[in-house]
Design a protein around this motif. Sequence first.
Motif, PDB file in Angstrom:
ATOM      1  N   ASN A   1       0.879  -1.139  -0.163  1.00  0.00           N
ATOM      2  CA  ASN A   1      -0.045  -0.214  -0.053  1.00  0.00           C
ATOM      3  C   ASN A   1       0.970   1.305   0.234  1.00  0.00           C
ATOM      4  O   ASN A   1       0.473   2.359  -0.587  1.00  0.00           O
ATOM      5  CB  ASN A   1      -0.935  -0.040   1.255  1.00  0.00           C
ATOM      6  N   SER A   2       1.971   1.163   0.677  1.00  0.00           N
ATOM      7  CA  SER A   2       2.976   2.603   0.882  1.00  0.00           C
ATOM      8  C   SER A   2       3.571   2.647  -0.624  1.00  0.00           C
ATOM      9  O   SER A   2       3.569   3.624  -0.958  1.00  0.00           O
ATOM     10  CB  SER A   2       4.003   1.964   1.801  1.00  0.00           C
ATOM     11  N   LEU A   3       3.803   1.484  -1.122  1.00  0.00           N
ATOM     12  CA  LEU A   3       4.509   1.626  -2.368  1.00  0.00           C
ATOM     13  C   LEU A   3       3.477   2.417  -3.582  1.00  0.00           C
ATOM     14  O   LEU A   3       3.708   3.245  -4.487  1.00  0.00           O
ATOM     15  CB  LEU A   3       4.793   0.238  -3.106  1.00  0.00           C
ATOM     16  N   ALA A   4       2.087   1.968  -3.627  1.00  0.00           N
ATOM     17  CA  ALA A   4       1.035   2.425  -4.501  1.00  0.00           C
ATOM     18  C   ALA A   4       0.884   4.017  -4.130  1.00  0.00           C
ATOM     19  O   ALA A   4       0.706   4.667  -4.893  1.00  0.00           O
ATOM     20  CB  ALA A   4      -0.069   1.687  -3.980  1.00  0.00           C
ATOM     21  N   VAL A   5       0.997   4.214  -2.765  1.00  0.00           N
ATOM     22  CA  VAL A   5       0.724   5.582  -2.533  1.00  0.00           C
ATOM     23  C   VAL A   5       1.899   6.427  -2.832  1.00  0.00           C
ATOM     24  O   VAL A   5       1.488   7.696  -3.489  1.00  0.00           O
ATOM     25  CB  VAL A   5       0.491   5.650  -0.927  1.00  0.00           C
ATOM     26  N   ALA A   6       2.948   6.097  -2.901  1.00  0.00           N
ATOM     27  CA  ALA A   6       4.354   6.766  -3.272  1.00  0.00           C
ATOM     28  C   ALA A   6       4.282   6.813  -4.676  1.00  0.00           C
ATOM     29  O   ALA A   6       4.458   7.794  -5.268  1.00  0.00           O
ATOM     30  CB  ALA A   6       5.407   5.892  -2.902  1.00  0.00           C
ATOM     31  N   LYS A   7       3.889   5.874  -5.239  1.00  0.00           N
ATOM     32  CA  LYS A   7       3.846   5.919  -6.957  1.00  0.00           C
ATOM     33  C   LYS A   7       2.852   6.984  -7.271  1.00  0.00           C
ATOM     34  O   LYS A   7       3.246   7.723  -8.196  1.00  0.00           O
ATOM     35  CB  LYS A   7       3.531   4.298  -7.566  1.00  0.00           C
ATOM     36  N   ALA A   8       1.695   6.840  -6.843  1.00  0.00           N
ATOM     37  CA  ALA A   8       0.659   7.977  -7.012  1.00  0.00           C
ATOM     38  C   ALA A   8       1.295   9.545  -6.836  1.00  0.00           C
ATOM     39  O   ALA A   8       0.767  10.189  -7.687  1.00  0.00           O
ATOM     40  CB  ALA A   8      -0.361   7.741  -6.229  1.00  0.00           C
ATOM     41  N   ALA A   9       1.980   9.706  -5.866  1.00  0.00           N
ATOM     42  CA  ALA A   9       2.523  10.847  -5.453  1.00  0.00           C
ATOM     43  C   ALA A   9       3.483  11.388  -6.580  1.00  0.00           C
ATOM     44  O   ALA A   9       3.668  12.454  -6.846  1.00  0.00           O
ATOM     45  CB  ALA A   9       3.026  10.870  -4.142  1.00  0.00           C
ATOM     46  N   ILE A  10       4.394  10.445  -6.991  1.00  0.00           N
ATOM     47  CA  ILE A  10       5.341  10.837  -8.071  1.00  0.00           C
ATOM     48  C   ILE A  10       4.904  10.868  -9.409  1.00  0.00           C
ATOM     49  O   ILE A  10       5.187  11.794 -10.117  1.00  0.00           O
ATOM     50  CB  ILE A  10       6.479   9.620  -7.725  1.00  0.00           C
TER      51      ILE A  10
END
Length: 404
Positions: free
Chosen positions: A263-272
């Motif tokens: 979930n953290s990776l998905a949120v980070a990807k969305a932010a980037i």
Amino acid sequence: MTTPDPLPPYRFPVAARYAGMASSPLKDIFALAARADVVSFAGGIPDPELFDLSTVTAAYDWVLTHQGQRALQYGVSEGEEELRVQAARRLSPELPTDASQIRVTSGSQEGLFVVAEALLEPGDVVLVESPTYLAAVQAFSVHGARMIGVDTDDDGVRPEALAEAIDRHHPKAVYLIPTFQNPTGRTMPVARRQAVAEVLQRTGVPLIEDDPYGALSFTGSTWAPIASLPGMGERTLLLNSMSKLMSPGVRIGWIRAEGEVLNSLAVAKAAISMQSSVVDQLMVARYLATADLDAHVARVSGVYRERRDAMARAIAPILPAGAHVTHPDGGMFLWAALGPGYDAQDMLAAAVDAGVAYLPGWSFFADDPDRSTMRLSFVTHSPAVIDEAIGRLGEVIAQHRARR
């Protein structure tokens, strides 16, 4: 053995600060490669003559014909289902994976930034090999982390040095490239991987394992990732990429992980970047489902092996006494250490004037750089071009030796 802590929950770090990175060697690699008067060994740039162009074209045509509206629309941050299924199938059989454990990135380079955004905060320590991939150092540094190099030998990071560094610095994570490492070309033997895994499990430190080159084997042998060893799957973020296997212009890679960090990776990807290109994801998924990627990689690896041999033959007689050069079993790079008294950065301008370029090795060290080192990629040029250009490099080294 301590019980490993789960990978940490997502936190947005302080905004990255890029000041001081304008002179990054990465900015110069493609400029050197584009110069007609310079034979560049600076970047790991595949020979475009080896691209599987007709099959890639067919995959794009199929996607645009059968999935055109979807391919041109927004997608999801996790990545398109078809690609995540194919990515899971590509991973080592020793590491059971399903599509839910894959997060798609725009190449493994973005993957490093996604990992850094998800895991790191200013002041965190990341242990890296000495030397290591310079763009990883940048990705972690701009998120405020502090990189500390760990001693290596010809088999990769030394387990006892890693254990000592963990005890001293209490890192947030360890970053390793175990197979055909960039920049040295070294590969960790199985016993070394097991020893490293034992240290990481005993200390509870997560692993960021980068594997963009592992399929480019010159011997037919392949190495299962450290993530596949018992107990390491849940402790490892494993990065893969299609750039070195298929084509670098298709910026598609992925991260394999387990648990809440997904979930953290998905949120980070969305932010980037919100998402990776949907049309490219669907094309890669179609390619993996219908083309024989392994046959293509075997053909490319055979060509790269010939070019490695050509560079190894050409470079041996031009190196000074006491110099050391690696002889990788795969990947894209040779690593030469000229020895005391030589400075590869100081030599670079003369080398470019002579029509040949390399990447000075100092930029691959998190700390205490060896300025006599250089990284040379053998994959872009033919054996004849390699032989002639390395001869010119030898003249520059000889002139540098004469001035010592």
